[in-house]
Design a protein around this motif. Sequence first.
Motif, PDB file in Angstrom:
ATOM      1  N   ASP A 548       0.767  -1.289   0.000  1.00 35.55           N
ATOM      2  CA  ASP A 548       0.039   0.108   0.120  1.00 35.55           C
ATOM      3  C   ASP A 548       0.842   1.242  -0.195  1.00 35.55           C
ATOM      4  N   VAL A 549       1.746   1.450  -1.130  1.00 33.66           N
ATOM      5  CA  VAL A 549       2.784   2.589  -0.950  1.00 33.66           C
ATOM      6  C   VAL A 549       2.002   3.600  -1.922  1.00 33.66           C
ATOM      7  N   ASP A 550       2.055   4.852  -1.444  1.00 30.54           N
ATOM      8  CA  ASP A 550       1.505   6.042  -2.206  1.00 30.54           C
ATOM      9  C   ASP A 550       2.512   6.988  -2.029  1.00 30.54           C
ATOM     10  N   MET A 551       3.082   7.258  -3.555  1.00 26.50           N
ATOM     11  CA  MET A 551       4.090   8.392  -3.658  1.00 26.50           C
ATOM     12  C   MET A 551       3.869   9.194  -4.929  1.00 26.50           C
ATOM     13  N   ASP A 552       4.052  10.427  -4.904  1.00 26.44           N
ATOM     14  CA  ASP A 552       3.935  11.522  -5.914  1.00 26.44           C
ATOM     15  C   ASP A 552       5.183  12.042  -5.988  1.00 26.44           C
ATOM     16  N   ILE A 553       5.705  12.275  -7.248  1.00 27.56           N
ATOM     17  CA  ILE A 553       6.903  12.909  -7.926  1.00 27.56           C
ATOM     18  C   ILE A 553       6.645  13.752  -8.799  1.00 27.56           C
ATOM     19  N   GLN A 554       7.227  15.118  -8.405  1.00 27.80           N
ATOM     20  CA  GLN A 554       6.765  16.281  -9.244  1.00 27.80           C
ATOM     21  C   GLN A 554       8.110  16.932 -10.053  1.00 27.80           C
ATOM     22  N   MET A 555       7.794  17.654 -10.929  1.00 28.05           N
ATOM     23  CA  MET A 555       9.023  18.381 -11.451  1.00 28.05           C
ATOM     24  C   MET A 555       9.896  19.129 -10.636  1.00 28.05           C
ATOM     25  N   ASP A 556       9.430  19.661  -9.278  1.00 32.51           N
ATOM     26  CA  ASP A 556      10.323  20.368  -8.431  1.00 32.51           C
ATOM     27  C   ASP A 556      10.340  19.505  -6.915  1.00 32.51           C
ATOM     28  N   SER A 557      10.297  18.226  -7.338  1.00 30.77           N
ATOM     29  CA  SER A 557      10.493  17.265  -5.911  1.00 30.77           C
ATOM     30  C   SER A 557      12.148  17.284  -5.774  1.00 30.77           C
ATOM     31  N   ARG A 558      12.403  17.299  -4.389  1.00 26.11           N
ATOM     32  CA  ARG A 558      13.617  16.717  -4.032  1.00 26.11           C
ATOM     33  C   ARG A 558      13.344  15.855  -2.838  1.00 26.11           C
ATOM     34  N   ILE A 559      13.451  14.237  -3.256  1.00 24.55           N
ATOM     35  CA  ILE A 559      13.071  13.503  -2.258  1.00 24.55           C
ATOM     36  C   ILE A 559      14.324  12.616  -1.874  1.00 24.55           C
ATOM     37  N   ALA A 560      14.401  12.250  -0.615  1.00 28.51           N
ATOM     38  CA  ALA A 560      15.442  11.333  -0.234  1.00 28.51           C
ATOM     39  C   ALA A 560      14.552  10.301   0.214  1.00 28.51           C
ATOM     40  N   LEU A 561      15.117   8.816  -0.264  1.00 30.62           N
ATOM     41  CA  LEU A 561      14.465   7.636   0.293  1.00 30.62           C
ATOM     42  C   LEU A 561      15.473   6.938   1.148  1.00 30.62           C
ATOM     43  N   VAL A 562      15.257   6.913   2.306  1.00 33.79           N
ATOM     44  CA  VAL A 562      16.271   6.144   3.449  1.00 33.79           C
ATOM     45  C   VAL A 562      15.513   4.906   3.984  1.00 33.79           C
ATOM     46  N   GLY A 563      16.376   4.302   4.687  1.00 33.02           N
ATOM     47  CA  GLY A 563      15.750   3.250   5.406  1.00 33.02           C
ATOM     48  C   GLY A 563      16.898   2.039   5.271  1.00 33.02           C
ATOM     49  N   GLY A 564      16.607   0.988   6.085  1.00 37.79           N
ATOM     50  CA  GLY A 564      17.812  -0.145   6.377  1.00 37.79           C
ATOM     51  C   GLY A 564      17.954  -0.942   4.811  1.00 37.79           C
ATOM     52  N   ASN A 565      19.089  -1.423   4.709  1.00 37.63           N
ATOM     53  CA  ASN A 565      19.397  -2.231   3.466  1.00 37.63           C
ATOM     54  C   ASN A 565      18.212  -3.515   3.515  1.00 37.63           C
ATOM     55  N   GLY A 566      17.651  -3.692   2.380  1.00 39.90           N
ATOM     56  CA  GLY A 566      16.905  -5.112   2.362  1.00 39.90           C
ATOM     57  C   GLY A 566      15.549  -4.687   2.828  1.00 39.90           C
ATOM     58  N   CYS A 567      15.209  -3.440   2.911  1.00 33.89           N
ATOM     59  CA  CYS A 567      13.931  -2.943   3.217  1.00 33.89           C
ATOM     60  C   CYS A 567      12.958  -2.463   2.037  1.00 33.89           C
ATOM     61  N   GLY A 568      13.514  -2.775   0.757  1.00 31.79           N
ATOM     62  CA  GLY A 568      12.956  -2.476  -0.445  1.00 31.79           C
ATOM     63  C   GLY A 568      12.946  -1.120  -1.113  1.00 31.79           C
ATOM     64  N   LYS A 569      14.126  -0.517  -0.816  1.00 31.88           N
ATOM     65  CA  LYS A 569      14.415   0.931  -1.518  1.00 31.88           C
ATOM     66  C   LYS A 569      14.533   0.743  -2.891  1.00 31.88           C
ATOM     67  N   THR A 570      15.506  -0.161  -3.384  1.00 30.55           N
ATOM     68  CA  THR A 570      15.815  -0.391  -4.882  1.00 30.55           C
ATOM     69  C   THR A 570      14.717  -1.168  -5.321  1.00 30.55           C
ATOM     70  N   THR A 571      14.013  -1.732  -4.785  1.00 28.82           N
ATOM     71  CA  THR A 571      12.698  -2.322  -5.188  1.00 28.82           C
ATOM     72  C   THR A 571      11.708  -1.375  -5.690  1.00 28.82           C
ATOM     73  N   LEU A 572      11.523  -0.259  -4.689  1.00 30.02           N
ATOM     74  CA  LEU A 572      10.583   0.778  -5.214  1.00 30.02           C
ATOM     75  C   LEU A 572      11.113   1.741  -6.544  1.00 30.02           C
ATOM     76  N   LEU A 573      12.518   1.775  -6.760  1.00 32.53           N
ATOM     77  CA  LEU A 573      12.938   2.425  -7.855  1.00 32.53           C
ATOM     78  C   LEU A 573      12.671   1.457  -8.755  1.00 32.53           C
ATOM     79  N   LYS A 574      12.860   0.310  -8.819  1.00 29.59           N
ATOM     80  CA  LYS A 574      12.539  -0.544 -10.138  1.00 29.59           C
ATOM     81  C   LYS A 574      11.096  -0.441 -10.346  1.00 29.59           C
ATOM     82  N   LEU A 575      10.188  -0.546  -9.407  1.00 29.87           N
ATOM     83  CA  LEU A 575       8.753  -0.359  -9.697  1.00 29.87           C
ATOM     84  C   LEU A 575       8.605   0.966 -10.301  1.00 29.87           C
ATOM     85  N   LEU A 576       9.037   2.184 -10.069  1.00 30.20           N
ATOM     86  CA  LEU A 576       9.059   3.678 -10.663  1.00 30.20           C
ATOM     87  C   LEU A 576       9.529   3.415 -12.145  1.00 30.20           C
ATOM     88  N   MET A 577      10.479   2.633 -12.174  1.00 27.91           N
ATOM     89  CA  MET A 577      11.152   2.367 -13.729  1.00 27.91           C
ATOM     90  C   MET A 577      10.598   1.712 -14.513  1.00 27.91           C
TER      91      MET A 577
END
Length: 750
Positions: A548-577
């Motif tokens: 249930d992830v909701d995220m919105d990225i705009q042209m002026d967004s400056r977002i840092a995605l943080v958290g422990g390794n293995g918690c799904g950060k790179t997975t989220l990037l691949k979903l966006l891609m």
Amino acid sequence: MSNLGLQLRQAVPSIDPVVADYATGYIQYVSDSTEDSVLAQRLDIRKEVSFIKQLLISAGGSYEKVELLTSKVIQDLTNKLNENMAKLSVTGDTSKRLLDINLIHSQQRDITSSLALLQSTNDIEHTGRKMESRVDKKKLEKAEAKIAKKVSKRANKFVKYEASKLLNEQSQEDYESFFLKINPIDFGSSAGKSKDIKIDNFDLYVGQGQRILSDASLTLAYGRRYGLVGQNGIGKSTLLRALSRRELNVPKHITILHVEQEIVGDDNPALQSVLDADVWRKQLLSEESKITERINEIEELKKEFEADSLEVKKLDNEAGDLELHLQEVHSKLSEMESDKAESRAASILFGLGFSKEAQSVPTKSFSGGWRMRLSLARALFCKPDLLLLDEPSNMLDVPSITYLAKYLQTYPSTVLVVSHDRAFLNEVATDIIHQHSERLDYYRGANFDSFYATREERLKNQKREYENQMEYRKHLQAFIDKFRYNAAKSSEAQSRIKKLEKLPVLEAPEEIKSVSFKFPNPEKLSPPILRLQEVTFGYSPDKLLLKDVDMDIQMDSRIALVGGNGCGKTTLLKLLMEQLTPLSGSVSKNPRLRIGYFAQHHVDAMDLSLDAVSWMAKTYPGKSDQEYRSHLGSFGITGSLGLQKMQSLSGGQKSRVAFAALCLTNPHILILDEPSNHLDTFGLDALAEALNNFGGGVLMVSHDVAVIDKVCKEIWVSENGTVKRFNGTINDYKKYILQNANDAGVVVKQ
């Protein structure tokens, strides 16, 4: 034996000097062994000299001359052995029996390895003819290490010694052997011995005579934490390696441990791997077990003899020696708090992100990044007097870096860390050492920010002083040139000539190469740009990574995605891609949207056999070579760098090529996975400035708190299977991490 070196060269005229020195030293070792009361009884001279005989023949010697020489050596050694054996008393030397037992075990291993001639697949060259080498490379390598040390210490210049052609491949010494060689167990008291390190007036070279330090002095006060900084390629890692191998004169009572590479995985659980890293503890526990077992054996053996017999006296003497040494072992184990080792190891692992379950997983199951964390955990557990860390934050996430920084703040011994992470150095360093221009400059009592400000002020003052002197010199010289041959003014001209001669010669201030990145500004798009709506993902429905992830990225967004390794950060990037498809929910984006993706392992996508210009032309065709070179120049890859094979570039330079490549599509959104890895301070500043000036949106996964603080306006945290916006800054998030660690019972202490 006194003319042995000459006899060797006469028997084998073409012998490599290194091999000659090695053979001489080996025969001397056998000669010394004949004088040991225990080793002499086990020594087989013919077998030992037979090894040298085969070595000399393989080095190009004729069979007849070598046979004549070795026969004479055997006769001399046999006579010496017989003389020494005749001196042995019936009771034997019992006063040092325990030492003899330890030596026997050590020498047996040496003799076994010396008799095992290695099967070499490489030919070696001797006087124009080729022959297969049958030399024991392990022993030859040890001999060369001693020679290299002697060569290095001449005039206090530490150079890379060029080894014999026999050693084409560098053998990898196992961790325990290397640890004990660098840090031998010392049962003598080190109380009162200073653990400060001061090495004066040394040169340090690397590679083909490339000098990285000239007439430098290294001073490390015990208990201080030093940040070693400088541009990429300046030689910081080389300095750490020289210290870790005692190629520089570090006092022997100071223990050293260097974290520079990931451990080799095996079947041992992570927790056991950390416990085994303390080789002293492991060796002492093993010795304790063996001594106790032997004492019990002696008690049983004594029952077989009369109470006042000679055999019982011998056994009592041996038992007495063993018990004395056992007390020393117990004292050492108590000193290192061996009984608390397991809980301390578990606490360190937990702080670096290893759950209780993960601590029981075999080390071979972990990825490279997690094995690097294990290497770090092992070093922290050992608590060496000098801890050397090379870019420790590159493989860590923000929670682990926060834990490590907090841990090191109370580290009782000396720390020398190479890092470009400003926030990490600000928290950890008590002093900064700046390596540049073949020298080391010290900034005492400074963290990175104060070092940077002080250095800028120093450079300004140096520049002002230099310019003032140049102006004064110019003024004096103009007067001299004008009136030197004027009779009325000649005395004044001579006075100015003397003034000019007495002026100190100032060096021009160091020119800092400015680095700048530039991301092209895209055309504007109307929202929505890129959005995740109630996205759920897992590689199987029963094991969800994100829910249930909701995220919105705009042209002026400056977002840092943080958290422990293995918690799904790179997975989220691949979903966006759209490289992964969610199990439920949707990923929507503007149909005209172009995304620039910087992968954490971007080097894997590069053909390193090509130069940067050719690789970009092949991957992103359509421009001229000059246009590619100009574009690379905007990311600091200037001049001939763009035409060098990329495998010769440093890690930071490869990252710059990757940044240049992702801009060729003129993206609206930049998605960056660990962009700060490998960049030096100037590269990080350039990256932060370029991202702030970029006209599109930015979503960044990074562990570099300083870069996040400069660039990002929003912090999103990936934890507990979902991604949520964090209400606060990156520094607030660090406080939140430490609070959670304390609530979980992880105490950050030594």
